[in-house]
Design a protein around this motif. Structure first.
Motif, PDB file in Angstrom:
ATOM      1  N   VAL A  14      16.854 103.539  25.285  1.00  0.00           N
ATOM      2  CA  VAL A  14      16.230 104.298  24.192  1.00  0.00           C
ATOM      3  C   VAL A  14      15.879 103.360  23.040  1.00  0.00           C
ATOM      4  CG1 VAL A  14      16.602 106.123  22.474  1.00  0.00           C
ATOM      5  CG2 VAL A  14      17.348 106.459  24.861  1.00  0.00           C
ATOM      6  N   MET A  15      16.797 102.459  22.719  1.00  0.00           N
ATOM      7  CA  MET A  15      16.549 101.520  21.620  1.00  0.00           C
ATOM      8  C   MET A  15      15.345 100.626  21.901  1.00  0.00           C
ATOM      9  SD  MET A  15      18.454 102.163  19.087  1.00  0.00           S
ATOM     10  CE  MET A  15      17.977 100.741  18.098  1.00  0.00           C
ATOM     11  N   LYS A  16      15.183 100.200  23.150  1.00  0.00           N
ATOM     12  CA  LYS A  16      14.028  99.358  23.492  1.00  0.00           C
ATOM     13  C   LYS A  16      12.727 100.071  23.159  1.00  0.00           C
ATOM     14  CE  LYS A  16      16.220  96.899  27.332  1.00  0.00           C
ATOM     15  NZ  LYS A  16      16.213  96.741  28.791  1.00  0.00           N
ATOM     16  N   VAL A  17      12.681 101.372  23.427  1.00  0.00           N
ATOM     17  CA  VAL A  17      11.474 102.150  23.107  1.00  0.00           C
ATOM     18  C   VAL A  17      11.275 102.200  21.604  1.00  0.00           C
ATOM     19  CG1 VAL A  17      10.398 104.432  23.217  1.00  0.00           C
ATOM     20  CG2 VAL A  17      11.615 103.537  25.216  1.00  0.00           C
ATOM     21  N   ILE A  18      12.339 102.514  20.877  1.00  0.00           N
ATOM     22  CA  ILE A  18      12.223 102.627  19.420  1.00  0.00           C
ATOM     23  C   ILE A  18      11.888 101.279  18.796  1.00  0.00           C
ATOM     24  CG2 ILE A  18      13.473 103.199  17.291  1.00  0.00           C
ATOM     25  CD1 ILE A  18      14.988 105.343  18.975  1.00  0.00           C
ATOM     26  N   TRP A  19      12.538 100.215  19.246  1.00  0.00           N
ATOM     27  CA  TRP A  19      12.192  98.876  18.732  1.00  0.00           C
ATOM     28  C   TRP A  19      10.741  98.551  19.039  1.00  0.00           C
ATOM     29  CZ3 TRP A  19      17.281  97.044  21.221  1.00  0.00           C
ATOM     30  CH2 TRP A  19      18.311  97.028  20.278  1.00  0.00           C
ATOM     31  N   GLY A  20      10.303  98.859  20.243  1.00  0.00           N
ATOM     32  CA  GLY A  20       8.931  98.545  20.647  1.00  0.00           C
ATOM     33  C   GLY A  20       7.885  99.279  19.832  1.00  0.00           C
ATOM     34  N   LEU A  21       8.176 100.524  19.475  1.00  0.00           N
ATOM     35  CA  LEU A  21       7.216 101.327  18.719  1.00  0.00           C
ATOM     36  C   LEU A  21       7.413 101.215  17.209  1.00  0.00           C
ATOM     37  CD1 LEU A  21       7.212 104.567  20.928  1.00  0.00           C
ATOM     38  CD2 LEU A  21       5.469 102.763  20.861  1.00  0.00           C
ATOM     39  N   GLY A  22       8.560 100.737  16.785  1.00  0.00           N
ATOM     40  CA  GLY A  22       8.848 100.658  15.357  1.00  0.00           C
ATOM     41  C   GLY A  22       9.473 101.939  14.848  1.00  0.00           C
ATOM     42  N   GLU A  23       8.915 103.052  15.236  1.00  0.00           N
ATOM     43  CA  GLU A  23       9.497 104.369  15.029  1.00  0.00           C
ATOM     44  C   GLU A  23       8.908 105.274  16.094  1.00  0.00           C
ATOM     45  OE1 GLU A  23       8.454 105.562  11.015  1.00  0.00           O
ATOM     46  OE2 GLU A  23       6.640 106.530  11.720  1.00  0.00           O
ATOM     47  N   ALA A  24       9.670 106.299  16.464  1.00  0.00           N
ATOM     48  CA  ALA A  24       9.229 107.141  17.562  1.00  0.00           C
ATOM     49  C   ALA A  24       9.831 108.536  17.448  1.00  0.00           C
ATOM     50  CB  ALA A  24       9.636 106.528  18.902  1.00  0.00           C
ATOM     51  N   LYS A  60      13.118 110.018   9.709  1.00  0.00           N
ATOM     52  CA  LYS A  60      12.334 110.600   8.626  1.00  0.00           C
ATOM     53  C   LYS A  60      11.759 111.888   9.190  1.00  0.00           C
ATOM     54  CE  LYS A  60       9.810 106.843   8.440  1.00  0.00           C
ATOM     55  NZ  LYS A  60       8.779 105.854   8.144  1.00  0.00           N
ATOM     56  N   LYS A  61      11.729 112.935   8.393  1.00  0.00           N
ATOM     57  CA  LYS A  61      11.186 114.200   8.858  1.00  0.00           C
ATOM     58  C   LYS A  61       9.852 114.459   8.176  1.00  0.00           C
ATOM     59  CE  LYS A  61      12.227 119.044   9.488  1.00  0.00           C
ATOM     60  NZ  LYS A  61      13.094 120.174   9.210  1.00  0.00           N
ATOM     61  N   PHE A  62       8.825 114.701   8.986  1.00  0.00           N
ATOM     62  CA  PHE A  62       7.505 115.079   8.491  1.00  0.00           C
ATOM     63  C   PHE A  62       7.158 116.408   9.142  1.00  0.00           C
ATOM     64  CE2 PHE A  62       7.287 110.406   8.161  1.00  0.00           C
ATOM     65  CZ  PHE A  62       7.015 110.292   6.811  1.00  0.00           C
ATOM     66  N   GLY A  63       7.148 117.470   8.338  1.00  0.00           N
ATOM     67  CA  GLY A  63       6.921 118.791   8.908  1.00  0.00           C
ATOM     68  C   GLY A  63       8.077 119.138   9.820  1.00  0.00           C
ATOM     69  N   LYS A  64       7.764 119.485  11.048  1.00  0.00           N
ATOM     70  CA  LYS A  64       8.803 119.822  12.030  1.00  0.00           C
ATOM     71  C   LYS A  64       9.189 118.628  12.899  1.00  0.00           C
ATOM     72  CE  LYS A  64       7.512 124.660  12.408  1.00  0.00           C
ATOM     73  NZ  LYS A  64       7.149 125.765  13.295  1.00  0.00           N
ATOM     74  N   GLU A  65       8.526 117.500  12.697  1.00  0.00           N
ATOM     75  CA  GLU A  65       8.714 116.326  13.559  1.00  0.00           C
ATOM     76  C   GLU A  65       9.677 115.330  12.936  1.00  0.00           C
ATOM     77  OE1 GLU A  65       8.273 115.420  17.041  1.00  0.00           O
ATOM     78  OE2 GLU A  65       6.287 116.175  16.554  1.00  0.00           O
ATOM     79  N   TYR A  66      10.579 114.804  13.771  1.00  0.00           N
ATOM     80  CA  TYR A  66      11.505 113.751  13.359  1.00  0.00           C
ATOM     81  C   TYR A  66      11.020 112.421  13.917  1.00  0.00           C
ATOM     82  CZ  TYR A  66      14.851 117.362  12.029  1.00  0.00           C
ATOM     83  OH  TYR A  66      15.468 118.430  11.427  1.00  0.00           O
ATOM     84  N   PHE A  67      10.937 111.409  13.046  1.00  0.00           N
ATOM     85  CA  PHE A  67      10.533 110.072  13.449  1.00  0.00           C
ATOM     86  C   PHE A  67      11.765 109.170  13.327  1.00  0.00           C
ATOM     87  CE2 PHE A  67       6.652 112.159  12.338  1.00  0.00           C
ATOM     88  CZ  PHE A  67       5.728 111.649  13.228  1.00  0.00           C
ATOM     89  N   TYR A  68      12.204 108.657  14.475  1.00  0.00           N
ATOM     90  CA  TYR A  68      13.400 107.825  14.530  1.00  0.00           C
ATOM     91  C   TYR A  68      13.013 106.367  14.378  1.00  0.00           C
ATOM     92  CZ  TYR A  68      15.238 112.188  16.271  1.00  0.00           C
ATOM     93  OH  TYR A  68      15.583 113.502  16.387  1.00  0.00           O
ATOM     94  N   PHE A  69      13.819 105.635  13.623  1.00  0.00           N
ATOM     95  CA  PHE A  69      13.556 104.210  13.415  1.00  0.00           C
ATOM     96  C   PHE A  69      14.880 103.446  13.450  1.00  0.00           C
ATOM     97  CE2 PHE A  69      14.036 106.224   9.283  1.00  0.00           C
ATOM     98  CZ  PHE A  69      14.894 105.373   8.595  1.00  0.00           C
ATOM     99  N   PRO A  70      14.831 102.164  13.835  1.00  0.00           N
ATOM    100  CA  PRO A  70      16.062 101.372  13.962  1.00  0.00           C
ATOM    101  C   PRO A  70      16.613 100.956  12.603  1.00  0.00           C
ATOM    102  CG  PRO A  70      14.165 100.028  14.506  1.00  0.00           C
ATOM    103  CD  PRO A  70      13.648 101.415  14.252  1.00  0.00           C
ATOM    104  N   LEU A  71      17.933 100.964  12.509  1.00  0.00           N
ATOM    105  CA  LEU A  71      18.614 100.425  11.333  1.00  0.00           C
ATOM    106  C   LEU A  71      19.128  99.021  11.609  1.00  0.00           C
ATOM    107  CD1 LEU A  71      20.673 103.578  10.242  1.00  0.00           C
ATOM    108  CD2 LEU A  71      18.580 102.658   9.191  1.00  0.00           C
ATOM    109  N   ILE A  72      19.148  98.664  12.893  1.00  0.00           N
ATOM    110  CA  ILE A  72      19.621  97.353  13.327  1.00  0.00           C
ATOM    111  C   ILE A  72      18.517  96.724  14.169  1.00  0.00           C
ATOM    112  CG2 ILE A  72      21.376  96.138  14.685  1.00  0.00           C
ATOM    113  CD1 ILE A  72      23.245  98.533  14.094  1.00  0.00           C
ATOM    114  N   SER A  73      18.223  95.466  13.914  1.00  0.00           N
ATOM    115  CA  SER A  73      17.140  94.801  14.643  1.00  0.00           C
ATOM    116  C   SER A  73      17.553  94.495  16.084  1.00  0.00           C
ATOM    117  CB  SER A  73      16.728  93.506  13.944  1.00  0.00           C
ATOM    118  OG  SER A  73      17.708  92.507  14.141  1.00  0.00           O
ATOM    119  N   GLU A  74      16.555  94.376  16.910  1.00  0.00           N
ATOM    120  CA  GLU A  74      16.789  94.011  18.309  1.00  0.00           C
ATOM    121  C   GLU A  74      17.468  92.651  18.391  1.00  0.00           C
ATOM    122  OE1 GLU A  74      14.339  94.007  22.528  1.00  0.00           O
ATOM    123  OE2 GLU A  74      13.198  93.951  20.666  1.00  0.00           O
ATOM    124  N   GLU A  75      17.052  91.726  17.536  1.00  0.00           N
ATOM    125  CA  GLU A  75      17.627  90.379  17.534  1.00  0.00           C
ATOM    126  C   GLU A  75      19.120  90.418  17.215  1.00  0.00           C
ATOM    127  OE1 GLU A  75      14.773  91.209  15.781  1.00  0.00           O
ATOM    128  OE2 GLU A  75      13.435  90.355  17.288  1.00  0.00           O
TER     129      GLU A  75
END
Length: 124
Positions: A14-24, A60-75
């Protein structure tokens, strides 16, 4: 280091996807993992919840959608996992690890040349 939460193999996916997209969104994570994993939507949402509880991601919540982003870098995570692996398997010895990998039959001539170049570039 050493104070990062332990991330399971499934959570790494899951983290690989979020890291790859920046937020998802959860839908984007589900779509990205479709075909790679045979996980149900509920499983992926549970993994996202676990990552939120571990404070590895936030949202972050925009409307009904939640956008997940990493707090810790992949590195940071790769470094922590590498150090943990090194301690657990090779008693913290980089030399032992390198010797083990170098003696394996899986190295190509290109791999060996690349390793030589990396070692030559290291300044002492």
């Amino acid at each position: 280091m050493g104070n990062l939460p332990k991330i399971s193999d499934a959570e790494w996916e899951v983290m690989k996807v979020i890291w790859g997209l920046g937020e998802a969104t959860s839908s984007e994570v589900i779509e990205s993992l479709k075909g790679k994993k045979l996980w149900k939507k509920a499983t992926i949402k549970s993994l996202i919840s676990r990552l939120l509880n571990k404070e590895v991601i936030s949202f972050k919540k925009f409307g009904k959608e939640y956008f997940y982003f990493p707090l810790i870098s992949e590195e940071e995570c790769i470094k922590e996992e590498s150090e943990c692996f090194l301690r657990k398997v090779f008693n913290g010895s980089v030399n032992e690890m390198l010797v083990n990998f170098i003696k394996s039959d899986n190295l190509t001539k290109e791999d060996i040349n690349e390793l030589k170049n990396i070692l030559d570039e290291i300044k002492f």
